[in-house]
Design an enzyme around this catalytic site. Structure first.
Site, mmCIF file in Angstrom:
data_model
loop_
_atom_site.group_PDB
_atom_site.id
_atom_site.type_symbol
_atom_site.label_atom_id
_atom_site.label_comp_id
_atom_site.label_asym_id
_atom_site.label_seq_id
_atom_site.Cartn_x
_atom_site.Cartn_y
_atom_site.Cartn_z
ATOM 1 N N SER A 80 -29.097 17.169 -1.796
ATOM 2 C CA SER A 80 -30.107 17.039 -0.382
ATOM 3 C C SER A 80 -29.972 18.985 -0.696
ATOM 4 O O SER A 80 -30.388 19.401 0.483
ATOM 5 C CB SER A 80 -29.177 15.977 0.634
ATOM 6 O OG SER A 80 -27.903 16.833 0.988
ATOM 7 N N LYS A 151 -24.604 20.511 5.209
ATOM 8 C CA LYS A 151 -26.128 20.982 6.119
ATOM 9 C C LYS A 151 -26.171 22.319 6.113
ATOM 10 O O LYS A 151 -25.208 22.051 6.441
ATOM 11 C CB LYS A 151 -26.757 19.284 6.921
ATOM 12 C CG LYS A 151 -26.819 18.103 6.178
ATOM 13 C CD LYS A 151 -27.821 18.107 4.919
ATOM 14 C CE LYS A 151 -27.470 16.483 5.035
ATOM 15 N NZ LYS A 151 -28.492 15.933 4.384
#
Length: 304
Positions: A80, A151
């Site tokens: 990701s 993230k």
């Protein structure tokens, strides 16, 4: 996981030099020269063993303390964050940086899914002894029942984050140029969103936008997809493994735009404007009060 290193410092083992035999043959209570040498050798071995054990234990304790409170290594399990972070990369996460400064847009952060994306940690044991034991293990980093994510921070509390304007993600109306860190060929977002980040939360997205489950896809969770600031573990600041990936993780230049910071300040402009008007209107009243106080002080001084 971080590994502690034993100290390279050479320490005095505390051995003794055998005494020479006296000229007059008297009973000194000392062993014969040959026996004294064997005893000294045994003492050397015991002393070295104790020192080695002390060094190993101290290194282990120091490693646990560093891991629990300062810096910890995390392994990247998914794609990701490609191409910034590859599957299997190890990153160092600074756990104390946000005690000295706030979270910044563009930071790569590790956070727990507790009270946001989940799954939440199971409730503590009803047995007080087991609960204390679990708390101690969690405190030193040997046990953890939470799920962690990594993230990039896009929006801070109060920011207006949206997509897309001219094909770009915007923060407070300022478009981000994300080519330097987005996965090649990925659009900024195939999913449209238009949100104001709640107080005490941050809006996060993966760099591989087409393969990232991030704030965009958790609208039904607490925070509307945003993550609580108090669940942020720390900032990932360097890749340490593999050697071919060794490098730091700086904040991209697009987050340094002056307009971006000006836009954040403008979001609070209505409140500041009201405060300014209140200050202008209230200034004469404050001046009168100060004058009255001065007059009273003068009168009291004259009476004295």
């Amino acid at each position: 996981m971080p590994r502690g290193k034993a100290s390279d410092e050479q320490q005095d083992p505390g051995t003794l030099t055998p005494a020479s035999a006296p000229e007059t043959p008297v009973d000194t209570g000392e062993p014969e020269p040959g026996q004294g040498g064997a005893a000294a050798t045994g003492k050397k071995k015991k002393s070295f063993g104790r020192e080695l054990l002390t060094i190993v234990v101290a290194a282990a304790v120091l490693t646990l303390l560093v891991k629990a409170f300062i810096i910890q290594v995390y392994r990247i399990p998914s794609a990701s964050m490609e191409n910034t972070l590859q599957v299997g990369d190890r990153v160092l996460v600074n756990k104390v940086v946000y005690h000295f400064r706030g979270i910044a847009r563009g930071d790569v952060v590790v956070f727990s899914g507790q009270d946001s994306w989940g799954p939440d940690a199971p409730p503590p044991s009803s047995d007080p002894v087991v609960r204390i034991f679990d708390d101690v293990l969690s405190g030193i980093g040997l046990q953890n029942n939470q799920t962690y994510y990594i993230k990039r921070v896009i929006g801070l509390p109060g920011d207006h984050v949206a997509c897309c304007t001219d094909g770009k993600v915007t923060v407070n109306g300022v478009p981000l140029t994300e080519d330097s860190y987005l996965f090649p060929g990925n659009p900024p977002s195939a999913t449209k969103f238009n949100e104001v980040v709640p107080p005490g939360h941050i809006w996060v997205m993966g760099d591989h936008r087409s393969d990232s489950d991030d704030s965009r896809f958790h609208p039904g969770d607490p925070g509307g997809g945003a993550v609580p600031e108090n669940e942020v573990v720390g900032r990932a600041f360097v890749i340490i493994w593999p050697p071919s990936q060794l490098r730091d993780l700086p904040i991209p230049s697009t987050f340094q735009q002056a307009a971006l910071h000006a836009g954040a300040a403008a979001a609070a402009a209505p409140v500041a404007g009201v405060a300014g008007v209140t200050g202008v209107v209230g200034a004469p009243v404050l001046l009168r009060r100060r004058r009255r106080r001065r007059r009273r002080r003068r009168r009291r001084a004259e009476r004295r």
